[in-house]
Scaffold this active site. Structure first.
Site, short mmCIF file in Angstrom:
data_model
loop_
_atom_site.label_atom_id
_atom_site.label_comp_id
_atom_site.label_asym_id
_atom_site.label_seq_id
_atom_site.Cartn_x
_atom_site.Cartn_y
_atom_site.Cartn_z
CE1 TYR A 15 -1.50 0.69 5.30
CE2 TYR A 15 -2.96 0.16 7.13
CZ TYR A 15 -2.73 0.27 5.78
OH TYR A 15 -3.74 -0.04 4.89
CG ASP A 39 -9.17 -2.89 2.22
OD1 ASP A 39 -10.36 -3.18 2.49
OD2 ASP A 39 -8.54 -2.01 2.83
CG ASP A 99 -5.72 -3.86 7.71
OD1 ASP A 99 -6.89 -4.08 7.32
OD2 ASP A 99 -5.11 -2.81 7.44
#
Lengths: 124, 124
Positions: A15, A39, A99
């Site tokens: 990712y 996000d 994240d």
């Protein structure tokens, strides 16, 4: 069977690499169908493939490098710190986030929430 | 009005300090009524004050030091990396986690999820 720590770590590494230097398709291939993206946290979650594709499409053409920091994994959930630097000629814009992701049994991302604020974006 | 970044950061710093060197009451004072604790993620969440008190009670008598690492905050949510070292005579047990917390308008913790696995606990 739940995804292993190793498989989840592979997805995270792919990712970070794909966000920085890959295509939107590279990133989307890591997501499970029906995944959501929020996000930063506090904004409306993106719940369709089209809207997630749009989100990553914005950064696809940029020249970027990324660095993965601390990674923690527990039971199909991971949190990790990473920095994404966008190179704009002489200038660099660096954003550092944590994240939080959840994963399905195939280690595909089922949800992503990015935690960061304006103070986490620095121009150098 | 939502808690400010500064207030949330104060709560996080107090939390890390209290977990390492404070009492259970110090820690509990940072939680909102009705808060939940899931540590590590994947275990049954603790949803009563009694069960949260029991959780922190286990580590209260231990000699511990803590260090706060990366902290990210967005819209009443925070994620942060911290290390907690337990001193057992000559030996040290260090655990490094990422906690994800949500906060109410008074910057009290409404939920805590700790993301870590066996590989994040090291004996030195």
């Amino acid at each position: 069977m739940a995804a292993s720590r190793e498989d989840i770590l592979n997805t995270i590494e792919s990712y970070v690499k794909s966000v920085a230097g890959g295509t939107v398709d590279d990133v989307l291939a890591l997501y499970a169908p029906g995944a959501t993206v929020e996000d930063p946290v506090g904004t409306d979650p993106r719940t369709t493939e089209e809207s997630i594709r749009e989100f990553y499409g914005i950064i696809e053409p940029l020249e970027q490098t990324a660095e993965l920091g601390v990674v923690k994994i527990a039971a199909g959930t991971a949190a990790f710190n990473f920095s994404l630097t966008t190179h704009l000629g002489e200038q660099k814009v660096e954003i550092s986030v944590i994240d939080v992701m959840t994963f399905d049994d195939d280690a595909k991302i089922t949800s992503m929430k990015a935690i960061w604020g304006p103070e986490d974006m620095v121009t150098r």
